[in-house]
Design an enzyme around this catalytic site. Structure first.
Site, PDB file in Angstrom:
ATOM      1  N   GLU A  35       0.838  -1.210   0.000  1.00 47.14           N
ATOM      2  CA  GLU A  35       0.000   0.000   0.000  1.00 47.14           C
ATOM      3  C   GLU A  35       0.873   1.260   0.000  1.00 47.14           C
ATOM      4  OE1 GLU A  35      -2.807  -0.475   3.231  1.00 47.14           O
ATOM      5  OE2 GLU A  35      -4.176  -1.559   1.915  1.00 47.14           O
TER       6      GLU A  35
ATOM      7  N   GLU B 218      -5.345  -8.341  -1.200  1.00 51.89           N
ATOM      8  CA  GLU B 218      -6.044  -8.151   0.078  1.00 51.89           C
ATOM      9  C   GLU B 218      -7.502  -7.844  -0.192  1.00 51.89           C
ATOM     10  OE1 GLU B 218      -4.654  -5.403   3.082  1.00 51.89           O
ATOM     11  OE2 GLU B 218      -2.570  -5.846   2.578  1.00 51.89           O
TER      12      GLU B 218
HETATM   13  C1  BG6 Z   1      -4.402  -2.909   4.760  1.00 54.24           C
HETATM   14  C2  BG6 Z   1      -3.058  -3.356   5.226  1.00 54.24           C
HETATM   15  O1  BG6 Z   1      -4.432  -1.531   4.938  1.00 54.24           O
HETATM   16  O2  BG6 Z   1      -5.537  -3.331   5.398  1.00 54.24           O
HETATM   17  C3  BG6 Z   1      -3.062  -4.463   6.244  1.00 54.24           C
HETATM   18  O3  BG6 Z   1      -2.194  -3.675   4.173  1.00 54.24           O
HETATM   19  C4  BG6 Z   1      -4.254  -4.296   7.153  1.00 54.24           C
HETATM   20  O4  BG6 Z   1      -1.841  -4.438   6.934  1.00 54.24           O
HETATM   21  C5  BG6 Z   1      -5.515  -4.412   6.311  1.00 54.24           C
HETATM   22  O5  BG6 Z   1      -4.270  -5.171   8.234  1.00 54.24           O
HETATM   23  C6  BG6 Z   1      -6.799  -4.403   7.102  1.00 54.24           C
HETATM   24  O6  BG6 Z   1      -6.822  -3.301   7.944  1.00 54.24           O
HETATM   25  P1  BG6 Z   1      -7.092  -3.424   9.496  1.00 54.24           P
HETATM   26  O7  BG6 Z   1      -6.862  -2.087  10.008  1.00 54.24           O
HETATM   27  O8  BG6 Z   1      -8.478  -3.876   9.643  1.00 54.24           O
HETATM   28  O9  BG6 Z   1      -6.111  -4.420  10.012  1.00 54.24           O
END
Ligand code: BG6
Length: 479
Positions: free
Chosen positions: A182, A375
């Site tokens: 990211e 993701e």
């Molecule tokens: C992304 C990141 O922003 O979202 C991860 O690459 C992160 O590291 C994921 O865990 C989900 O976000 P969160 O804040 O719910 O863990």
């Protein structure tokens, strides 16, 4: 049965990041990193955003990354569970300070290198392809204290050293690499993204753009070395993606949404097209934040563009040009208005499955390179019922709808997508909140927000569902 069509060899799997699952922060010769000293609790955001300086542990805070879910000691058990679900790919990241504890050493720490080698071999034992993020919000503390983090050009050399070591050492074990997780997060959470914090007398905005330039050059150099070391290497950039909608059809709102999308595209424009887009140059000039660039940087960027575009997708954004209307709600560090057409997660993240298709189309049309969704997922509270089961139907529903939208993008729109790794395939520490309660996994981990629990792993209902999805190459999404 769903009617989506995924290409043969589509890479189904799950994603993690070192600091959110490894733990073992002081084992195996590992040095301290920025991600270790980001505390749980009300100061977390200020530290991540660089508004509160924290370069070491103190006694008032709890630091969840110290132990995380202890994958450092349990990776064999965890990878075996991923294999049971049929993973084709496992996305993970390296902890820079396991390999270079300080960051500026010439020689790496053999114990750290061996640790990842064992992980990769364990993956291959089951036919799982590792997808490796070189830095997932990870920067050695020593490099922050001594050099000021990514605003210092020397960082490029330290990163290059790391890349040289890992590409050579893991040749044949890893072929899919991501340079910076990211990369656009640096704009929102600069301490997490680049080891930057606000300092008296400095222009923070200027520092951010200087750090961005260094990361972009470092990413291009990494791509160059990866290709030189092994022609089979494929290198991707990684964007926190999500289309941004205008709040109304007022052209001012439309323009605002357009600009907001470009904030993120800017990074990928450089990494994928190989040069700074005019709109960014003009804006940096206007704001007086043009980074210092060396003459050959242009060539490095132009000659070493990425092979594929990876992205995280959790939802879309909504913006207005009217400051009165702009009462921001929560989001993945990205401010957005509340979209009345969308449902939200328990953490206020707006769920937009069609927006996923829109986002995939927009990225593919803009770059015409294969995409990799690395993701996507739902952070939710899970409960173990009286029979010891975790029935996470809400998660299955969320993933099913997103996989359908991705299938539409492939099947109906012709978007090229290499694979899909759901975020936090095993419960891990939340990046934004530091909580364990915000769970994404197919595998439950017994641990709470304060660090209590046995760390025992337990399969959720979604575990069995995802296994069927993978077995059927995305054709069977029923549960
Ligand atoms: C992304 C990141 O922003 O979202 C991860 O690459 C992160 O590291 C994921 O865990 C989900 O976000 P969160 O804040 O719910 O863990």
């Amino acid at each position: 049965m769903s009617n989506t069509r995924f290409p043969k060899g589509f890479l189904w799997g799950g994603a993690t990041a070192a600091n959110q699952c490894e733990g073992g922060y002081n084992e195996g010769g590992r040095g301290l990193a920025n991600v270790d000293v980001i505390p749980y609790g009300e100061d977390r955001y200020a530290v991540m955003a660089g508004k509160m300086k924290m370069l070491d542990f103190d006694n008032e805070h709890y630091y969840p990354a110290k132990e995380s879910i202890d994958m450092y000691h349990r990776f064999k058990e965890d990878i075996a569970l991923f294999a049971e679900m049929g993973f084709k790919v496992f996305r993970m990241s390296l902890s820079w300070t396991r390999i270079f504890p300080m960051g500026d050493e010439e020689l790496p720490n053999e114990e750290g290198l061996r640790f990842y080698e064992e992980i990769f071999k364990e993956c291959h034992k089951y036919g799982i392809e590792p997808l490796v993020t070189i830095t997932h919000f990870d920067c050695p503390i020593h490099l922050i204290k001594k050099y000021g983090g990514w605003k210092n050009r020397k960082m490029i050399g330290f990163y290059e050293n790391l890349c040289n070591v890992i590409f050579n050492r893991y040749k044949g074990l890893v072929t899919h690499w991501l340079t910076f997780n990211e990369i656009n997060m640096i704009l929102h959470l600069p301490f997490m993204g680049a080891g930057l914090y606000e300092e008296e007398g400095r222009n923070f905005e200027k520092d951010k753009y200087q750090a961005i330039h260094h990361e972009l050059v470092a990413s291009a150099i990494a791509t160059k070395i990866a290709h030189e070391v092994d022609k089979n290497n494929k290198v991707g950039c990684m964007l926190a993606a999500g289309s941004v909608y205008p709040n109304t059809c007022d052209p001012k709102d439309v323009w605002e949404a357009y600009k907001s999308e470009r904030e993120g595209y800017f990074f990928i424009d450089v990494q994928s097209r190989g040069y700074y887009p005019n709109y960014a140059l003009k804006e940096m000039e206007r704001k007086g934040i043009m980074p210092i660039m060396e003459v050959h940087d242009k060539d490095i960027l132009r000659e070493n563009t990425v092979d594929f575009i990876s992205l995280s997708y959790y939802g879309t954004g909504l913006v207005s040009a009217d400051p009165e209307v702009n009462k921001f709600t929560e989001g993945n560090a990205f401010p957005t208005l509340k979209n009345p057409y969308l449902k939200t997660s328990e953490w206020g993240w707006q769920i937009d499955t069609l927006g996923f298709r829109t986002t995939l189309n927009a990225l593919y049309e803009r770059y015409e390179k294969p995409l990799f969704v690395v993701e996507n997922g739902l952070g939710a509270v899970d409960t173990v019922d009286e029979n010891g089961e975790i029935n996470d139907d809400y998660r299955i529903e969320y993933l099913k709808e997103h996989i359908e939208a991705m299938g539409d993008a492939i099947d109906k729109d012709g978007v090229e997508i290499i694979g899909y790794t759901t975020w936090g395939c095993i419960d891990l520490v939340s990046a934004s909140s530091g909580e364990m309660k915000k769970r994404y996994g197919f595998i439950y981990v017994d641990k709470d927000n304060d660090g209590h629990g046995t760390l025992e792993r337990k399969k959720k209902k979604s575990f069995y569902w995802y296994k069927k999805v993978i077995e059927s190459n995305g054709e069977n999404l029923e549960f």
